[in-house]
Design a protein around this motif. Structure first.
Motif, PDB file in Angstrom:
ATOM      1  N   MET A   1      -0.319 -12.277  10.087  1.00 32.12           N
ATOM      2  CA  MET A   1       0.058 -13.059   8.928  1.00 32.12           C
ATOM      3  C   MET A   1       0.339 -12.118   7.757  1.00 32.12           C
ATOM      4  O   MET A   1      -0.475 -11.261   7.450  1.00 32.12           O
ATOM      5  N   GLN A   2       1.475 -12.304   7.121  1.00 29.97           N
ATOM      6  CA  GLN A   2       1.833 -11.461   5.992  1.00 29.97           C
ATOM      7  C   GLN A   2       1.440 -12.128   4.676  1.00 29.97           C
ATOM      8  O   GLN A   2       1.563 -13.340   4.532  1.00 29.97           O
ATOM      9  N   VAL A   3       0.974 -11.319   3.757  1.00 33.44           N
ATOM     10  CA  VAL A   3       0.729 -11.824   2.404  1.00 33.44           C
ATOM     11  C   VAL A   3       2.061 -11.832   1.674  1.00 33.44           C
ATOM     12  O   VAL A   3       3.000 -11.134   2.082  1.00 33.44           O
ATOM     13  N   PRO A   4       2.212 -12.623   0.610  1.00 38.13           N
ATOM     14  CA  PRO A   4       3.510 -12.710  -0.076  1.00 38.13           C
ATOM     15  C   PRO A   4       4.101 -11.362  -0.465  1.00 38.13           C
ATOM     16  O   PRO A   4       5.306 -11.153  -0.345  1.00 38.13           O
ATOM     17  N   TYR A   5       3.278 -10.423  -0.893  1.00 38.36           N
ATOM     18  CA  TYR A   5       3.794  -9.108  -1.291  1.00 38.36           C
ATOM     19  C   TYR A   5       4.444  -8.400  -0.117  1.00 38.36           C
ATOM     20  O   TYR A   5       5.526  -7.843  -0.248  1.00 38.36           O
ATOM     21  N   GLU A   6       3.798  -8.431   1.040  1.00 40.32           N
ATOM     22  CA  GLU A   6       4.343  -7.768   2.230  1.00 40.32           C
ATOM     23  C   GLU A   6       5.612  -8.454   2.725  1.00 40.32           C
ATOM     24  O   GLU A   6       6.475  -7.823   3.318  1.00 40.32           O
ATOM     25  N   ALA A   7       5.748  -9.748   2.472  1.00 38.53           N
ATOM     26  CA  ALA A   7       6.912 -10.505   2.913  1.00 38.53           C
ATOM     27  C   ALA A   7       8.052 -10.423   1.903  1.00 38.53           C
ATOM     28  O   ALA A   7       9.072 -11.083   2.063  1.00 38.53           O
ATOM     29  N   ASP A   8       7.892  -9.610   0.866  1.00 37.49           N
ATOM     30  CA  ASP A   8       8.894  -9.460  -0.198  1.00 37.49           C
ATOM     31  C   ASP A   8       9.180 -10.771  -0.917  1.00 37.49           C
ATOM     32  O   ASP A   8      10.278 -10.995  -1.405  1.00 37.49           O
ATOM     33  N   ASP A   9       8.186 -11.658  -0.985  1.00 38.17           N
ATOM     34  CA  ASP A   9       8.339 -12.896  -1.748  1.00 38.17           C
ATOM     35  C   ASP A   9       8.337 -12.570  -3.236  1.00 38.17           C
ATOM     36  O   ASP A   9       7.752 -11.584  -3.673  1.00 38.17           O
ATOM     37  N   ASN A  10       8.997 -13.411  -3.991  1.00 41.35           N
ATOM     38  CA  ASN A  10       9.033 -13.247  -5.436  1.00 41.35           C
ATOM     39  C   ASN A  10       7.683 -13.664  -6.018  1.00 41.35           C
ATOM     40  O   ASN A  10       7.284 -14.818  -5.893  1.00 41.35           O
ATOM     41  N   ILE A  11       6.975 -12.744  -6.624  1.00 40.91           N
ATOM     42  CA  ILE A  11       5.674 -13.024  -7.221  1.00 40.91           C
ATOM     43  C   ILE A  11       5.818 -12.905  -8.731  1.00 40.91           C
ATOM     44  O   ILE A  11       6.120 -11.829  -9.246  1.00 40.91           O
ATOM     45  N   PRO A  12       5.633 -14.010  -9.472  1.00 42.86           N
ATOM     46  CA  PRO A  12       5.805 -13.945 -10.923  1.00 42.86           C
ATOM     47  C   PRO A  12       4.722 -13.086 -11.581  1.00 42.86           C
ATOM     48  O   PRO A  12       3.586 -13.027 -11.110  1.00 42.86           O
ATOM     49  N   LEU A  13       5.118 -12.406 -12.644  1.00 49.13           N
ATOM     50  CA  LEU A  13       4.159 -11.610 -13.407  1.00 49.13           C
ATOM     51  C   LEU A  13       3.271 -12.534 -14.225  1.00 49.13           C
ATOM     52  O   LEU A  13       3.683 -13.657 -14.578  1.00 49.13           O
ATOM     53  N   PRO A  14       2.052 -12.102 -14.568  1.00 48.17           N
ATOM     54  CA  PRO A  14       1.193 -12.927 -15.424  1.00 48.17           C
ATOM     55  C   PRO A  14       1.875 -13.194 -16.761  1.00 48.17           C
ATOM     56  O   PRO A  14       2.593 -12.350 -17.293  1.00 48.17           O
ATOM     57  N   SER A  15       1.657 -14.359 -17.281  1.00 45.24           N
ATOM     58  CA  SER A  15       2.243 -14.725 -18.559  1.00 45.24           C
ATOM     59  C   SER A  15       1.606 -13.916 -19.678  1.00 45.24           C
ATOM     60  O   SER A  15       0.389 -13.740 -19.728  1.00 45.24           O
ATOM     61  N   SER A  16       2.432 -13.429 -20.578  1.00 45.01           N
ATOM     62  CA  SER A  16       1.899 -12.694 -21.725  1.00 45.01           C
ATOM     63  C   SER A  16       1.927 -13.559 -22.976  1.00 45.01           C
ATOM     64  O   SER A  16       1.634 -13.094 -24.066  1.00 45.01           O
ATOM     65  N   ASN A  17       2.301 -14.823 -22.819  1.00 42.36           N
ATOM     66  CA  ASN A  17       2.350 -15.746 -23.942  1.00 42.36           C
ATOM     67  C   ASN A  17       0.930 -16.071 -24.386  1.00 42.36           C
ATOM     68  O   ASN A  17       0.072 -16.399 -23.580  1.00 42.36           O
TER      69      ASN A  17
END
Length: 59
Positions: A1-17
Motif C-alpha cells: 500500500m502506498q501513502v499519498p506522498y509515494e503515489a505522487d498525489d497532490n498534498i496541499p501545504l498547511p494553511s498559513s492564513n
C-alpha cells in the motif's frame, strides 16, 4: 500500500492564513459526553453553549 506522498498525489501545504473558523472537532469519551450533556440540560442551555462557557472560564 502506498501513502499519498509515494503515489505522487497532490498534498496541499498547511494553511498559513491566521484566520480562525470558530469550529473545533474534538473526540471525547462517551462518559464525558454524557456528563456534559446531562449538565447542560439541567442548566437549560445547549451542549455547545455549555462547553463554550466552560472553555471560556479556563482560557
Amino acid at each position: 500500500m502506498q501513502v499519498p506522498y509515494e503515489a505522487d498525489d497532490n498534498i496541499p501545504l498547511p494553511s498559513s492564513n491566521d484566520s480562525y473558523s470558530g469550529k473545533l472537532l474534538v473526540r471525547i469519551p462517551k462518559s464525558l459526553h454524557r456528563r456534559l450533556a446531562e449538565t447542560s440540560e439541567r442548566e437549560g442551555v445547549s451542549l455547545n453553549q455549555y462547553i463554550v462557557s466552560l472553555l471560556s472560564a479556563v482560557a
